[in-house]
Design an enzyme around this catalytic site. Sequence first.
Site, PDB file in Angstrom:
ATOM      1  N   TYR A 152       0.837  -1.205   0.000  1.00 45.96           N
ATOM      2  CA  TYR A 152       0.000   0.000   0.000  1.00 45.96           C
ATOM      3  C   TYR A 152       0.877   1.261   0.000  1.00 45.96           C
ATOM      4  O   TYR A 152       0.683   2.159  -0.829  1.00 45.96           O
ATOM      5  CB  TYR A 152      -0.948   0.003   1.208  1.00 45.96           C
ATOM      6  CG  TYR A 152      -1.793   1.260   1.250  1.00 45.96           C
ATOM      7  CD1 TYR A 152      -2.808   1.453   0.314  1.00 45.96           C
ATOM      8  CD2 TYR A 152      -1.548   2.267   2.181  1.00 45.96           C
ATOM      9  CE1 TYR A 152      -3.565   2.620   0.325  1.00 45.96           C
ATOM     10  CE2 TYR A 152      -2.307   3.428   2.196  1.00 45.96           C
ATOM     11  CZ  TYR A 152      -3.318   3.603   1.266  1.00 45.96           C
ATOM     12  OH  TYR A 152      -4.053   4.758   1.259  1.00 45.96           O
ATOM     13  N   LYS A 156       1.275   4.108  -3.041  1.00 47.99           N
ATOM     14  CA  LYS A 156       0.996   5.539  -2.893  1.00 47.99           C
ATOM     15  C   LYS A 156       2.238   6.390  -3.207  1.00 47.99           C
ATOM     16  O   LYS A 156       2.122   7.516  -3.692  1.00 47.99           O
ATOM     17  CB  LYS A 156       0.448   5.829  -1.495  1.00 47.99           C
ATOM     18  CG  LYS A 156      -0.944   5.209  -1.270  1.00 47.99           C
ATOM     19  CD  LYS A 156      -1.961   5.707  -2.295  1.00 47.99           C
ATOM     20  CE  LYS A 156      -3.336   5.142  -2.128  1.00 47.99           C
ATOM     21  NZ  LYS A 156      -4.327   5.659  -3.084  1.00 47.99           N
TER      22      LYS A 156
HETATM   23  N1  LIG Z   1      -9.169   6.658   4.690  1.00 49.07           N
HETATM   24  C1  LIG Z   1      -7.900   6.952   4.850  1.00 49.07           C
HETATM   25  O1  LIG Z   1      -7.396   7.018   6.001  1.00 49.07           O
HETATM   26  C2  LIG Z   1      -7.026   7.262   3.657  1.00 49.07           C
HETATM   27  C3  LIG Z   1      -5.768   7.857   3.887  1.00 49.07           C
HETATM   28  C4  LIG Z   1      -4.952   8.148   2.808  1.00 49.07           C
HETATM   29  C5  LIG Z   1      -5.363   7.863   1.524  1.00 49.07           C
HETATM   30  N2  LIG Z   1      -6.587   7.280   1.316  1.00 49.07           N
HETATM   31  C6  LIG Z   1      -6.967   6.972  -0.067  1.00 49.07           C
HETATM   32  O2  LIG Z   1      -8.195   7.606  -0.365  1.00 49.07           O
HETATM   33  C7  LIG Z   1      -8.863   6.887  -1.412  1.00 49.07           C
HETATM   34  C8  LIG Z   1     -10.304   6.674  -1.011  1.00 49.07           C
HETATM   35  O3  LIG Z   1     -10.343   5.863   0.153  1.00 49.07           O
HETATM   36  P1  LIG Z   1     -11.481   5.951   1.262  1.00 49.07           P
HETATM   37  O4  LIG Z   1     -10.826   6.282   2.533  1.00 49.07           O
HETATM   38  O5  LIG Z   1     -12.610   6.791   0.796  1.00 49.07           O
HETATM   39  O6  LIG Z   1     -11.861   4.393   1.332  1.00 49.07           O
HETATM   40  P2  LIG Z   1     -13.251   3.609   1.216  1.00 49.07           P
HETATM   41  O7  LIG Z   1     -14.286   4.222   2.086  1.00 49.07           O
HETATM   42  O8  LIG Z   1     -12.883   2.179   1.431  1.00 49.07           O
HETATM   43  O9  LIG Z   1     -13.681   3.826  -0.315  1.00 49.07           O
HETATM   44  C9  LIG Z   1     -12.967   3.226  -1.367  1.00 49.07           C
HETATM   45  C10 LIG Z   1     -13.731   3.389  -2.667  1.00 49.07           C
HETATM   46  O10 LIG Z   1     -12.998   2.730  -3.703  1.00 49.07           O
HETATM   47  C11 LIG Z   1     -13.842   1.769  -4.339  1.00 49.07           C
HETATM   48  N3  LIG Z   1     -13.063   0.597  -4.714  1.00 49.07           N
HETATM   49  C12 LIG Z   1     -12.301  -0.190  -3.924  1.00 49.07           C
HETATM   50  N4  LIG Z   1     -11.811  -1.219  -4.629  1.00 49.07           N
HETATM   51  C13 LIG Z   1     -12.279  -1.084  -5.895  1.00 49.07           C
HETATM   52  C14 LIG Z   1     -12.154  -1.849  -7.090  1.00 49.07           C
HETATM   53  N5  LIG Z   1     -11.479  -3.008  -7.113  1.00 49.07           N
HETATM   54  N6  LIG Z   1     -12.767  -1.416  -8.208  1.00 49.07           N
HETATM   55  C15 LIG Z   1     -13.494  -0.279  -8.199  1.00 49.07           C
HETATM   56  N7  LIG Z   1     -13.661   0.493  -7.110  1.00 49.07           N
HETATM   57  C16 LIG Z   1     -13.067   0.081  -5.964  1.00 49.07           C
HETATM   58  C17 LIG Z   1     -14.914   1.414  -3.286  1.00 49.07           C
HETATM   59  O11 LIG Z   1     -16.148   1.006  -3.871  1.00 49.07           O
HETATM   60  P3  LIG Z   1     -16.606  -0.533  -4.059  1.00 49.07           P
HETATM   61  O12 LIG Z   1     -16.253  -1.272  -2.820  1.00 49.07           O
HETATM   62  O13 LIG Z   1     -18.069  -0.460  -4.343  1.00 49.07           O
HETATM   63  O14 LIG Z   1     -15.852  -1.022  -5.248  1.00 49.07           O
HETATM   64  C18 LIG Z   1     -15.116   2.768  -2.604  1.00 49.07           C
HETATM   65  O15 LIG Z   1     -16.012   3.559  -3.349  1.00 49.07           O
HETATM   66  C19 LIG Z   1      -8.060   5.589  -1.602  1.00 49.07           C
HETATM   67  O16 LIG Z   1      -7.226   5.724  -2.727  1.00 49.07           O
HETATM   68  C20 LIG Z   1      -7.225   5.491  -0.334  1.00 49.07           C
HETATM   69  O17 LIG Z   1      -6.030   4.786  -0.537  1.00 49.07           O
HETATM   70  C21 LIG Z   1      -7.438   6.976   2.358  1.00 49.07           C
END
Ligand SMILES: NC(=O)c1ccc[n+]([C@@H]2O[C@H](COP(=O)([O-])OP(=O)(O)OC[C@H]3O[C@@H](n4cnc5c(N)ncnc54)[C@H](OP(=O)(O)O)[C@@H]3O)[C@@H](O)[C@H]2O)c1
Length: 258
Positions: A152, A156
């Site tokens: 991961y 990133k």
């Molecule tokens: N939350 C944190 O602490 C954090 C910190 C730093 C960066 N980020 C980044 O922010 C971004 C959004 O994350 P989030 O926190 O909003 O997480 P989240 O609530 O788990 O949402 C992830 C989204 O990505 C979609 N997704 C996951 N796997 C997929 C696949 N194989 N194909 C198509 N869509 C997929 C999911 O929808 P489905 O399950 O319906 O496919 C969901 O809409 C990510 O890139 C994550 O790495 C998050």
Amino acid sequence: MKQWALITGASQGIGYEFTMLFAANGYNLILVARDQKRLEEVADEVSSKYKVTVKVIPKDLSQPAAALDIFNEIKGDGLEVEVLINNAGFGLQGPFTEIELSKHLALIQVNITALVELTHLLARPMVKRGSGRILNVASTAAFQPGPFMAMYYASKAFVYSFSCALARELKGTGVTVTTLNPGITRSQFHSRAHLKRDVGMVMMEADQVARIGYDALMHGKPNITAGFINKLSSSVSKALPTRFTTNIAARLNRQNGG
Ligand SMILES: NC(=O)c1ccc[n+]([C@@H]2O[C@H](COP(=O)([O-])OP(=O)(O)OC[C@H]3O[C@@H](n4cnc5c(N)ncnc54)[C@H](OP(=O)(O)O)[C@@H]3O)[C@@H](O)[C@H]2O)c1
């Protein structure tokens, strides 16, 4: 005429908040995620609140053909994407050797390959017409290696380096690229990665993070880290020796494993 924004990972978390923001600002939307039912709920919510057109494309980005299928569907409908938000992503926690190789490869496909493919497919027409905006979601995890979440963090770091480089390359073309680095944000991300995050005040809300990304994108900023604490901790991480920050990340990721 309304412009089109394509958002991946639009069904939950930060992507859902991006969806709400773009709709509120008058963009038509193309929403991508795997969960068709949830995407349709989001589309109904958005189109009942705002006068915008919403197209949902349920797609699993871990499938190698997904990005091209999405592009062909958009092209077939004659839609011109002005804004691309590469937000979909997920994490895997645990010792590298104990996680199935297929899961590591799926992570590379979603977090890196699909992002690169969509960027390439959609940036070309943007450059040709001299306008477009791309936002790629990286993470503060980009700034140090992350044992027990090695893939991961590395994914990133790729997104960060690639997107910052592309922003510079496309300078003067009318197309901007913005890298958004969230820190720990309240969403489904942690439970999906089997992480326990008990970080109280450090945790940001997904709507705050999306707003920061949206503003940076609209101002054509190449790179933004969400929130003061994350900016501060990222600067400290970058200044410290890699061995030291790697050890801290190892401790945190092992401790927080579910
Ligand atoms: N939350 C944190 O602490 C954090 C910190 C730093 C960066 N980020 C980044 O922010 C971004 C959004 O994350 P989030 O926190 O909003 O997480 P989240 O609530 O788990 O949402 C992830 C989204 O990505 C979609 N997704 C996951 N796997 C997929 C696949 N194989 N194909 C198509 N869509 C997929 C999911 O929808 P489905 O399950 O319906 O496919 C969901 O809409 C990510 O890139 C994550 O790495 C998050």
